[in-house]
Design an enzyme around this catalytic site. Sequence first.
Site, mmCIF file in Angstrom:
data_model
loop_
_atom_site.group_PDB
_atom_site.id
_atom_site.type_symbol
_atom_site.label_atom_id
_atom_site.label_comp_id
_atom_site.label_asym_id
_atom_site.label_seq_id
_atom_site.Cartn_x
_atom_site.Cartn_y
_atom_site.Cartn_z
ATOM 1 N N GLU A 59 3.489 -5.293 12.513
ATOM 2 C CA GLU A 59 2.644 -4.143 12.230
ATOM 3 C C GLU A 59 1.567 -5.001 11.827
ATOM 4 O OE1 GLU A 59 3.365 -1.755 13.299
ATOM 5 O OE2 GLU A 59 4.787 -1.927 14.458
ATOM 6 N N GLU A 118 7.387 0.498 16.039
ATOM 7 C CA GLU A 118 8.719 1.348 15.361
ATOM 8 C C GLU A 118 8.850 2.530 15.595
ATOM 9 O OE1 GLU A 118 6.808 -0.105 11.469
ATOM 10 O OE2 GLU A 118 8.552 -1.439 10.915
ATOM 11 N N CYS A 155 -2.905 1.858 6.413
ATOM 12 C CA CYS A 155 -3.380 0.934 7.318
ATOM 13 C C CYS A 155 -4.548 1.856 8.775
ATOM 14 C CB CYS A 155 -2.614 0.131 7.615
ATOM 15 S SG CYS A 155 -1.173 1.707 8.763
ATOM 16 N N ASN A 171 0.990 -1.397 0.031
ATOM 17 C CA ASN A 171 -0.526 0.029 0.165
ATOM 18 C C ASN A 171 0.604 1.380 0.068
ATOM 19 O OD1 ASN A 171 0.553 -0.816 2.457
ATOM 20 N ND2 ASN A 171 -1.077 0.319 3.202
HETATM 21 P P1 NDP Z 1 -0.113 -9.143 3.208
HETATM 22 O O1 NDP Z 1 -0.048 -9.536 4.286
HETATM 23 O O2 NDP Z 1 -0.958 -10.167 2.180
HETATM 24 O O3 NDP Z 1 1.899 -9.477 2.746
HETATM 25 C C1 NDP Z 1 2.687 -8.753 3.311
HETATM 26 C C2 NDP Z 1 3.918 -9.175 2.475
HETATM 27 O O4 NDP Z 1 4.499 -10.615 3.492
HETATM 28 C C3 NDP Z 1 4.246 -9.645 0.737
HETATM 29 O O5 NDP Z 1 5.447 -9.090 0.802
HETATM 30 C C4 NDP Z 1 3.520 -10.494 1.663
HETATM 31 O O6 NDP Z 1 4.370 -11.179 -0.421
HETATM 32 C C5 NDP Z 1 4.752 -11.388 2.358
HETATM 33 N N1 NDP Z 1 3.855 -12.747 2.132
HETATM 34 C C6 NDP Z 1 2.847 -13.020 2.514
HETATM 35 N N2 NDP Z 1 2.872 -14.351 3.011
HETATM 36 C C7 NDP Z 1 3.862 -14.089 3.557
HETATM 37 C C8 NDP Z 1 4.320 -15.403 4.103
HETATM 38 N N3 NDP Z 1 3.949 -16.540 4.409
HETATM 39 N N4 NDP Z 1 5.482 -15.496 5.012
HETATM 40 C C9 NDP Z 1 6.553 -14.426 4.820
HETATM 41 N N5 NDP Z 1 5.637 -12.986 4.184
HETATM 42 C C10 NDP Z 1 4.775 -13.798 2.845
HETATM 43 O O7 NDP Z 1 -0.635 -7.722 3.005
HETATM 44 P P2 NDP Z 1 -0.785 -6.963 2.212
HETATM 45 O O8 NDP Z 1 0.287 -6.900 1.241
HETATM 46 O O9 NDP Z 1 -1.822 -7.482 1.722
HETATM 47 O O10 NDP Z 1 -0.790 -5.288 2.627
HETATM 48 C C11 NDP Z 1 -2.307 -4.973 3.569
HETATM 49 C C12 NDP Z 1 -2.518 -5.232 4.559
HETATM 50 O O11 NDP Z 1 -1.068 -4.148 5.060
HETATM 51 C C13 NDP Z 1 -3.290 -4.969 5.327
HETATM 52 O O12 NDP Z 1 -4.116 -5.717 6.182
HETATM 53 C C14 NDP Z 1 -3.039 -3.748 6.540
HETATM 54 O O13 NDP Z 1 -3.782 -3.258 7.029
HETATM 55 C C15 NDP Z 1 -0.824 -3.830 6.673
HETATM 56 N N6 NDP Z 1 -0.768 -2.672 6.658
HETATM 57 C C16 NDP Z 1 -0.216 -2.604 7.744
HETATM 58 C C17 NDP Z 1 0.240 -1.264 8.418
HETATM 59 C C18 NDP Z 1 0.564 -0.878 9.505
HETATM 60 O O14 NDP Z 1 1.752 -0.486 10.065
HETATM 61 N N7 NDP Z 1 0.165 -1.966 10.825
HETATM 62 C C19 NDP Z 1 0.369 -0.196 7.928
HETATM 63 C C20 NDP Z 1 0.315 -0.275 5.953
HETATM 64 C C21 NDP Z 1 -0.158 -1.795 5.672
HETATM 65 P P3 NDP Z 1 3.277 -11.358 -1.401
HETATM 66 O O15 NDP Z 1 3.051 -9.717 -1.795
HETATM 67 O O16 NDP Z 1 3.629 -12.098 -2.177
HETATM 68 O O17 NDP Z 1 1.820 -11.582 -1.081
#
Ligand code: NDP
Length: 481
Positions: A248, A461, A282, A150
């Site tokens: 996070e 963080e 988020c 995002n």
């Molecule tokens: P995901 O959890 O789908 O993916 C996050 C990252 O983790 C991606 O690089 C993804 O790769 C990777 N990933 C997926 N599966 C695994 C695994 N089994 N082991 C290790 N890494 C893995 O999140 P999104 O990318 O869909 O992002 C949206 C989410 O992030 C929302 O829930 C949002 O709220 C949260 N978010 C939280 C923030 C915070 O600060 N708390 C800030 C911004 C977003 P791949 O892309 O290949 O799936």
Amino acid sequence: MQTIKNYINGELIAPIGKQYIDNYNPSNGKVYSLIPDSDERDVEIATKAALKAFTTWSITSKTERSRILMRISELISENLERLAIAESMDNGKPVALAKLVDIPRAASNFHFYATGILHYSAESHSMEDTAINYTLRSPVGVAGCISPWNLPLYLFTWKIAPALASGNCVVAKPSEITPMTAYLLSELCIEAGLPKGVLNIVHGYGHKVGAAISSHPSIPLISFTGGTKTGAEIARVAAPMFKKLSLELGGKNPNIIFADCDYEHMLKTTLNSSFSNQGQICLCGSRIFIERSMYEKFKKDFIPLVNKIKVGDPSDKDSRMGAVVSKPHMEKVLSYIELAKEEGGKVLCGGTQLKLEGELADGYYLAPTVIEELNYNCRTNQEEIFGPVVTIMPFDTEEEVLMYANSTQYGLASILWTENLTRAHRIANNLHTGIVWINCWLLRDLRTPFGGVKSSGVGREGGFEAFDFFTEPKNVCIKLK
Ligand code: NDP
């Protein structure tokens, strides 16, 4: 068509398996570049390179580490335009937003931690004339940094910068959905003279590259931002290996509006906190609670403003909203709008996909959507949608709205609008979230602790908290007599 490469041991290289994934431009639904479909073999060579580099980087002086990271910050700023266009093409967000927020913040992340490390100090504890304790803080080793789609470069650098500044080496994975600016960053790191192996970026799927990083025995520390489900999976793998974890995760943030608020300011900010970045932040306030005496007025003023938001070509400077990040994500958001209707919700505006004309006809555009008449505890109001969809609901008392606000499994951020100082402090104290914004939203001081409670994450963080995470403390006790 551009082919992205991994950045391993200071070089831009193809994945060992020579497989690639299509990278879509969300604004037009077309494939425009190829991403390495890396696997555990690529993670292995990246980790080996990082381990080797750690022997030197961990003892490189803070001033030298700072100097190199400052240079990376400068190069990000010098490449603002190019990076903003790349971020928009990968993610669908307006170029103007990437220029104003994402890329400057990526430069600030490096600048902040490059200077911060020069001021980071450890404690000492005197036992009067018996002994002195002092704490040594050393880098941990190879840090695994995994980030979402995002705010691609913004969140990627938010992890990498403190990890590197405090002397760790890094194996990082950006989201495979938005890898382009991480790739461009690797070019800038080479230009800045970052020694080889200090930062390694491995592109590919989460279940392959991400899983290989979280389970790698030589990576003792994982910093992850993403969905709650993925965070739980990482914790399941990493916890028995006793890895340090910073998670996070998702949010379902309340935006609480009292009738005594500064109305115009609230209205303008609520528009942003609802729909900025297509609602894919988020920290967006997706559940809006309005004091009943002002509910109808809010509705009457808010809906026309939402209808006026220009959803369009992300490269057009007049577009306030661009495309959502991918087709599956668009379909997920639309399915939640259907669910809201099934749950008795009334769609006041939006609720549909938008078809733009010409080249953009296959892009992933959604109309900003406002829904009312839902219960606080229905799925629409409890689950993270992560798109341009908000619900509005009236409330009568403080107790009632606090119960609504705290009712979800999430606890990332909350927004509160009131001019009553005592009430503001009282409610802030009782909100179960890691961050409370009063009469503002997304106002960030990088020194403050950032993170959530409950299913929104573990750890914080930001500021020196990040250095505490990326270093290992050791107490040394010296007896004086
Ligand atoms: P995901 O959890 O789908 O993916 C996050 C990252 O983790 C991606 O690089 C993804 O790769 C990777 N990933 C997926 N599966 C695994 C695994 N089994 N082991 C290790 N890494 C893995 O999140 P999104 O990318 O869909 O992002 C949206 C989410 O992030 C929302 O829930 C949002 O709220 C949260 N978010 C939280 C923030 C915070 O600060 N708390 C800030 C911004 C977003 P791949 O892309 O290949 O799936």
